[in-house]
Enzyme design. Sequence first.
Site, PDB file in Angstrom:
ATOM      1  N   LYS A   1      -0.746   4.836   4.496  1.00 56.31           N
ATOM      2  CA  LYS A   1      -1.622   3.864   5.167  1.00 56.31           C
ATOM      3  C   LYS A   1      -1.137   3.631   6.587  1.00 56.31           C
ATOM      4  O   LYS A   1       0.054   3.413   6.828  1.00 56.31           O
ATOM      5  CB  LYS A   1      -1.673   2.544   4.394  1.00 56.31           C
ATOM      6  CG  LYS A   1      -2.696   1.564   4.980  1.00 56.31           C
ATOM      7  CD  LYS A   1      -2.967   0.415   4.028  1.00 56.31           C
ATOM      8  CE  LYS A   1      -3.965  -0.567   4.615  1.00 56.31           C
ATOM      9  NZ  LYS A   1      -5.283   0.052   4.860  1.00 56.31           N
TER      10      LYS A   1
ATOM     11  N   HIS B   1       0.826  -1.208   0.000  1.00 60.39           N
ATOM     12  CA  HIS B   1       0.000   0.000   0.000  1.00 60.39           C
ATOM     13  C   HIS B   1       0.860   1.258   0.000  1.00 60.39           C
ATOM     14  O   HIS B   1       2.065   1.201   0.256  1.00 60.39           O
ATOM     15  CB  HIS B   1      -0.926   0.031   1.219  1.00 60.39           C
ATOM     16  CG  HIS B   1      -2.122  -0.857   1.082  1.00 60.39           C
ATOM     17  ND1 HIS B   1      -2.089  -2.193   1.428  1.00 60.39           N
ATOM     18  CD2 HIS B   1      -3.381  -0.623   0.622  1.00 60.39           C
ATOM     19  CE1 HIS B   1      -3.280  -2.743   1.195  1.00 60.39           C
ATOM     20  NE2 HIS B   1      -4.081  -1.808   0.706  1.00 60.39           N
TER      21      HIS B   1
END
Length: 237
Positions: free
Chosen positions: A133, A129
Amino acid sequence: MRILIVGTGRMGTLFRQSAQEHQHEVVGFVERADASSFEGIECDAIIDFSHPNNIAGICTYLNEHPSILICGTTGLTEKETKMLKETSKCCPIFYSANYSYGVAILRRLVEIATPLLEEDFDMEIVETHHNQKQDAPSGTAAMLLEAMDPKHAYKRVYQREGFVGKRGKEIGVHSLRGGTIAGEHTVFYFGQDETLKLTHTATSRQIFVNGAWKALRYMEKKPNGYYTMNELIGEII
């Protein structure tokens, strides 16, 4: 529908920008779920892609003002999940850690493949990600892990470091963070002289927004209860 959006980050902003396209009116756009933020707001549905700290405030509001909840907040504790399920007795709640239709299919494929392969194959999950995040592993990785091992028969190993010895009956889960990647999840099955990989790659957060609007359409006439992507795709497949 009159929509209250909780979470003013990237996802919340995308919901706000696309609401009119889906013929909805945004009546509230708040960062925190508390009495002062919700004061004077009446809505038909809440969309929450924010922070676990907001769950208690959202549930309190829903108990007093029953409406649909579409929740995509990840990193929930067992207590927060239980809170959502209790609240679903008074209103319809849809929860998913990932609103991508492709990920829902990936989860179903994992449920089918794992019993066929687990005896002879080692299993691992890798998720990647963007660098903003906050939780790890991702909620989607946790969801895929549950699909692989619903009875918790395997040891869950998060990353590896040091002299760990030979592999046992375990599933490894690994998190990569960097750049602007919206999300990638790969389930590995490592066999003798062969490897099977099931991968889903998201190139834009818009797929999660689209999935949430689809979930809201699905929930419009649903009775009180707790719903997930399993129920949504179950009506399609």
